[in-house]
Design a protein around this motif. Structure first.
Motif, PDB file in Angstrom:
ATOM      1  N   ARG A 154       0.845  -1.269   0.018  1.00 50.16           N
ATOM      2  CA  ARG A 154       0.021   0.090  -0.081  1.00 50.16           C
ATOM      3  C   ARG A 154       0.872   1.133  -0.007  1.00 50.16           C
ATOM      4  N   ALA A 155       1.978   1.122   0.606  1.00 48.01           N
ATOM      5  CA  ALA A 155       2.925   2.283   0.648  1.00 48.01           C
ATOM      6  C   ALA A 155       4.208   2.106   0.785  1.00 48.01           C
ATOM      7  N   ALA A 173      11.256  -2.386 -19.151  1.00 47.44           N
ATOM      8  CA  ALA A 173      11.419  -2.976 -18.126  1.00 47.44           C
ATOM      9  C   ALA A 173      10.146  -2.319 -16.976  1.00 47.44           C
ATOM     10  N   GLY A 174       9.773  -2.849 -16.249  1.00 46.16           N
ATOM     11  CA  GLY A 174       8.855  -2.056 -15.442  1.00 46.16           C
ATOM     12  C   GLY A 174       8.474  -2.578 -13.910  1.00 46.16           C
ATOM     13  N   ILE A 175       8.043  -1.811 -13.095  1.00 46.86           N
ATOM     14  CA  ILE A 175       7.449  -2.174 -11.674  1.00 46.86           C
ATOM     15  C   ILE A 175       5.878  -2.262 -11.812  1.00 46.86           C
ATOM     16  N   VAL A 176       5.305  -3.288 -11.469  1.00 42.50           N
ATOM     17  CA  VAL A 176       3.906  -3.567 -11.470  1.00 42.50           C
ATOM     18  C   VAL A 176       3.635  -3.267 -10.065  1.00 42.50           C
ATOM     19  N   PHE A 177       2.474  -2.610  -9.947  1.00 39.54           N
ATOM     20  CA  PHE A 177       1.970  -2.428  -8.518  1.00 39.54           C
ATOM     21  C   PHE A 177       0.357  -2.351  -8.515  1.00 39.54           C
ATOM     22  N   ASN A 178      -0.397  -2.173  -7.450  1.00 42.18           N
ATOM     23  CA  ASN A 178      -1.711  -2.052  -7.369  1.00 42.18           C
ATOM     24  C   ASN A 178      -2.501  -3.085  -8.346  1.00 42.18           C
ATOM     25  N   LEU A 179      -1.859  -4.339  -8.346  1.00 40.86           N
ATOM     26  CA  LEU A 179      -2.322  -5.539  -9.046  1.00 40.86           C
ATOM     27  C   LEU A 179      -3.508  -6.193  -8.253  1.00 40.86           C
ATOM     28  N   LYS A 180      -4.593  -6.161  -9.279  1.00 40.43           N
ATOM     29  CA  LYS A 180      -5.894  -6.485  -8.398  1.00 40.43           C
ATOM     30  C   LYS A 180      -6.209  -7.866  -8.775  1.00 40.43           C
ATOM     31  N   PRO A 181      -7.283  -8.713  -8.016  1.00 40.42           N
ATOM     32  CA  PRO A 181      -7.548  -9.810  -8.356  1.00 40.42           C
ATOM     33  C   PRO A 181      -8.256 -10.095  -9.728  1.00 40.42           C
ATOM     34  N   HIS A 224      20.539  -0.083 -15.124  1.00 39.57           N
ATOM     35  CA  HIS A 224      19.773   1.087 -14.670  1.00 39.57           C
ATOM     36  C   HIS A 224      19.164   0.855 -13.382  1.00 39.57           C
ATOM     37  N   ASP A 225      18.825   1.795 -12.579  1.00 42.09           N
ATOM     38  CA  ASP A 225      18.159   1.730 -11.309  1.00 42.09           C
ATOM     39  C   ASP A 225      16.736   2.384 -11.626  1.00 42.09           C
ATOM     40  N   LEU A 226      15.708   1.575 -11.194  1.00 39.24           N
ATOM     41  CA  LEU A 226      14.291   2.181 -11.314  1.00 39.24           C
ATOM     42  C   LEU A 226      13.818   2.072  -9.948  1.00 39.24           C
ATOM     43  N   LYS A 227      13.108   3.013  -9.430  1.00 41.64           N
ATOM     44  CA  LYS A 227      12.512   3.143  -8.097  1.00 41.64           C
ATOM     45  C   LYS A 227      11.122   3.767  -8.061  1.00 41.64           C
ATOM     46  N   LEU A 228      10.265   2.943  -7.530  1.00 40.37           N
ATOM     47  CA  LEU A 228       8.899   3.793  -7.160  1.00 40.37           C
ATOM     48  C   LEU A 228       8.677   4.178  -5.884  1.00 40.37           C
ATOM     49  N   VAL A 229       8.072   5.187  -5.619  1.00 38.43           N
ATOM     50  CA  VAL A 229       7.812   5.546  -4.170  1.00 38.43           C
ATOM     51  C   VAL A 229       6.325   5.738  -4.099  1.00 38.43           C
ATOM     52  N   VAL A 230       5.641   5.132  -3.095  1.00 38.97           N
ATOM     53  CA  VAL A 230       3.979   5.666  -3.141  1.00 38.97           C
ATOM     54  C   VAL A 230       3.946   5.923  -1.659  1.00 38.97           C
ATOM     55  N   GLN A 231       3.182   7.001  -1.631  1.00 41.14           N
ATOM     56  CA  GLN A 231       2.772   7.694  -0.379  1.00 41.14           C
ATOM     57  C   GLN A 231       1.361   8.126  -0.404  1.00 41.14           C
ATOM     58  N   GLY A 232       0.708   7.354   0.158  1.00 41.96           N
ATOM     59  CA  GLY A 232      -0.940   7.481  -0.002  1.00 41.96           C
ATOM     60  C   GLY A 232      -1.338   7.483  -1.597  1.00 41.96           C
ATOM     61  N   LYS A 233      -1.845   8.550  -1.898  1.00 36.17           N
ATOM     62  CA  LYS A 233      -2.431   8.617  -3.441  1.00 36.17           C
ATOM     63  C   LYS A 233      -1.370   9.176  -4.157  1.00 36.17           C
ATOM     64  N   GLU A 251      -7.204   7.016  -6.186  1.00 36.66           N
ATOM     65  CA  GLU A 251      -7.440   6.618  -4.929  1.00 36.66           C
ATOM     66  C   GLU A 251      -6.180   5.770  -4.636  1.00 36.66           C
ATOM     67  N   PRO A 252      -6.105   5.213  -3.372  1.00 36.10           N
ATOM     68  CA  PRO A 252      -4.992   4.752  -2.606  1.00 36.10           C
ATOM     69  C   PRO A 252      -4.250   3.472  -3.242  1.00 36.10           C
ATOM     70  N   VAL A 253      -3.215   3.176  -3.032  1.00 36.32           N
ATOM     71  CA  VAL A 253      -2.936   1.886  -3.827  1.00 36.32           C
ATOM     72  C   VAL A 253      -2.879   0.717  -2.859  1.00 36.32           C
ATOM     73  N   SER A 254      -3.311  -0.529  -3.317  1.00 38.00           N
ATOM     74  CA  SER A 254      -3.242  -1.615  -2.708  1.00 38.00           C
ATOM     75  C   SER A 254      -3.489  -2.967  -3.597  1.00 38.00           C
ATOM     76  N   GLY A 255      -2.575  -3.774  -3.338  1.00 37.21           N
ATOM     77  CA  GLY A 255      -2.519  -4.954  -4.186  1.00 37.21           C
ATOM     78  C   GLY A 255      -1.301  -5.851  -4.242  1.00 37.21           C
ATOM     79  N   HIS A 256      -0.916  -6.905  -5.126  1.00 33.41           N
ATOM     80  CA  HIS A 256       0.086  -7.400  -5.504  1.00 33.41           C
ATOM     81  C   HIS A 256       1.232  -6.474  -6.055  1.00 33.41           C
ATOM     82  N   ILE A 257       2.307  -6.926  -6.427  1.00 31.31           N
ATOM     83  CA  ILE A 257       3.516  -6.280  -6.789  1.00 31.31           C
ATOM     84  C   ILE A 257       4.185  -7.110  -7.824  1.00 31.31           C
ATOM     85  N   GLY A 258       4.808  -6.701  -8.774  1.00 33.20           N
ATOM     86  CA  GLY A 258       5.722  -7.693  -9.758  1.00 33.20           C
ATOM     87  C   GLY A 258       6.481  -6.992 -10.673  1.00 33.20           C
TER      88      GLY A 258
END
Length: 281
Positions: A154-155, A173-181, A224-233, A251-258
């Motif tokens: 979530r954060a 190349a990517g960072i997956v987040f907020n992966l829903k059912p 290369h370095d790739l970074k994702l920062v999540v703070q609330g929305k 809306e806020p983030v919530s879910g699997h990552i990959g």
């Protein structure tokens, strides 16, 4: 008159030849090419001497609480265990002396969903796995591997290293987040052919761009370095230590990552670090 007809026939034949050649080139471009029988990321020595890892392949909890994926315990030449491949060919390989996770998209047109996808989806989402299957197969153009041990990010921060090795259509190349059912997700994506950083949204079987940042130098065949920062929305995207992308979600983030890629990309991933400051289970 005869000369005019002959010239018109010659022009028509030339046009047909060019159209046919263009169709063949387009076909080869879209279909891609099969992975080599001896890919560059697998050692040439006998598999028996190098392939079996000494320890179980699981992410490691660092002293500061972060979850680290370094792939040193993965079995070379085999599908990884610390992440769950759901789309595309993901395999443990090497770059020099380092073990890395490889996505090899050169055969993407021949078998996009990962082997055993139904069982993997069931392990991730239980009774809702069928809904996940329906959507994720709609994204078969985009290889996806889901991180083990992180069910609800979530954060916090997700950071990794990547190296684009090959790809005629894409080197992404990517960072997956907020992966829903249901298979919807967000991805922060870098591209070594396009030199841009993009936030994409995948929703109900279609993709749309949320924010697009150009002029982000990302040479191929370099780490290369790739970074994702999540703070609330609010989210931030960094490439090689530089902040390029900022965006406020609805809306806020919530879910699997990959991990994520695209089409015929051949990309190495390593040193994935997940530091959660919200619920993470």
């Amino acid at each position: 008159m005869l000369r005019v007809k002959r010239n018109l026939l010659l022009v028509a034949m030339t046009v047909m030849l060019l159209v046919g050649l263009g169709t063949w080139v387009a076909f080869r471009f879209l279909v891609g090419e099969a992975p080599p029988t001896e890919p560059e990321y697998l050692p040439s020595v006998s598999a028996a001497s190098v392939s079996i890892a000494a320890e179980p392949a699981t992410p490691v909890r660092a002293t500061d609480g972060a979850l680290v994926f370094d792939f040193e315990s993965e079995t070379l030449g085999a599908e990884p265990k610390s992440v769950i491949p759901t789309v595309g060919q993901w395999i443990a390989g090497v770059d020099g002396k380092e073990r890395v996770l490889v996505v090899d998209g050169r055969g993407w047109s021949r078998g996009q969903p990962s082997a055993g996808l139904a069982d993997k989806a069931r392990a991730l989402y239980g009774e809702r796995y069928a809904e996940f299957l329906d959507n994720v197969q709609a994204y078969a153009y985009f290889p996806l591997a889901v991180a083990q041990g992180i069910g609800d990010f979530r954060a916090g921060e997700i950071e990794l290293r990547f190296k684009c090795v090959a790809g005629r259509i894409d080197q992404a190349a990517g960072i997956v987040f907020n992966l829903k059912p249901n298979g919807d997700y967000l991805v922060l994506r870098a591209n070594c052919l396009e030199d841009n950083l993009v936030l994409f949204k995948y929703e109900r079987g279609s993709r749309s761009s949320v924010k697009w940042i150009r002029n982000t130098p990302t040479p191929s065949k370099q780490w290369h370095d790739l970074k994702l920062v999540v703070q609330g929305k609010n989210i931030k995207g960094y490439l090689d230590g530089k902040l390029y992308l900022e965006h406020a979600l609805s809306e806020p983030v919530s879910g699997h990552i990959g991990l994520w890629s695209k089409a015929d990309s051949v990309v190495y991933f390593d040193d994935i670090r997940v530091e959660s400051t919200g619920r993470n289970e």
